[in-house]
Design a protein around this motif. Structure first.
Motif, short mmCIF file in Angstrom:
data_model
loop_
_atom_site.label_atom_id
_atom_site.label_comp_id
_atom_site.label_asym_id
_atom_site.label_seq_id
_atom_site.Cartn_x
_atom_site.Cartn_y
_atom_site.Cartn_z
N LYS A 111 5.29 5.65 -1.15
CA LYS A 111 4.86 4.52 -1.95
C LYS A 111 5.19 3.21 -1.24
O LYS A 111 5.93 3.16 -0.27
CB LYS A 111 5.52 4.56 -3.32
N SER A 112 4.66 2.14 -1.79
CA SER A 112 4.78 0.84 -1.16
C SER A 112 6.23 0.43 -0.94
O SER A 112 6.58 -0.11 0.11
CB SER A 112 4.07 -0.22 -1.99
N ILE A 148 -0.79 5.89 -8.48
CA ILE A 148 0.32 6.26 -9.35
C ILE A 148 0.99 7.50 -8.79
O ILE A 148 0.39 8.26 -8.02
CB ILE A 148 -0.17 6.50 -10.80
N SER A 175 -3.89 3.27 0.12
CA SER A 175 -4.48 2.69 -1.08
C SER A 175 -3.46 1.78 -1.72
O SER A 175 -2.25 2.03 -1.67
CB SER A 175 -4.92 3.78 -2.06
N ARG A 176 -3.96 0.73 -2.36
CA ARG A 176 -3.06 -0.24 -2.97
C ARG A 176 -2.50 0.25 -4.29
O ARG A 176 -1.37 -0.03 -4.63
CB ARG A 176 -3.78 -1.57 -3.16
N SER A 177 -3.31 0.99 -5.04
CA SER A 177 -2.90 1.39 -6.38
C SER A 177 -2.94 2.90 -6.51
O SER A 177 -3.99 3.48 -6.78
CB SER A 177 -3.82 0.75 -7.44
N TYR A 207 0.80 -1.21 0.00
CA TYR A 207 0.00 0.00 0.00
C TYR A 207 0.84 1.27 0.00
O TYR A 207 1.88 1.36 0.65
CB TYR A 207 -0.92 0.03 1.23
N THR A 208 0.35 2.25 -0.73
CA THR A 208 0.84 3.62 -0.60
C THR A 208 0.14 4.23 0.61
O THR A 208 -1.07 4.13 0.76
CB THR A 208 0.54 4.44 -1.86
#
Length: 125
Positions: A51-52, A102, A98-100, A31-32
């Protein structure tokens, strides 16, 4: 998924504070994570994000140079170290994940699916 923010409090201008957010119910390392804040009478604004993998980090101009975001994937925790605090830093601070996400969306609240309950930071002059 739960995000639990802590570490807020009443401090004086120039002091430091470390906020912590512990997550559960998710694959934390994927996750971010980000911090947003909402001051009295203001809209929610971006503070910092990581970021992750930890390689990509973003800061709001208002806190850049006096704040540091970091993550401990083993403890499912994201930290926000804030130094040289100013009265205008007074706000409720929220962690979000959140997982995604950008890179170009790291600063956007709508990019995050999960939010913590917030922790209040009050900086007196």
């Amino acid at each position: 998924v739960q995000l639990q923010a802590s570490g807020g409090g009443l401090v004086q201008a120039g002091d430091s504070l470390r906020l912590s957010c512990t997550a559960s119910g998710l694959t934390f390392r994927a996750y971010t994570l980000a911090w947003f804040r909402q001051g009295p009478g203001k809209e929610r604004e971006f503070v910092a994000a990581i970021k992750s993998g930890g390689a990509s980090i973003a800061y709001a101009d208002s806190v850049k140079g006096r704040s540091a975001i970091s993550r401990d994937n083993a403890k499912n925790t994201v930290l926000l170290q804030m130094n040289s605090l100013k009265p205008e830093d007074t706000a409720v601070y929220y962690c979000a994940g959140s997982r995604s996400v950008i890179n170009s969306s790291m600063r956007i609240a709508q990019a995050y699916n999960y939010w913590g309950q917030g922790t209040l930071v009050t900086v007196s002059s």
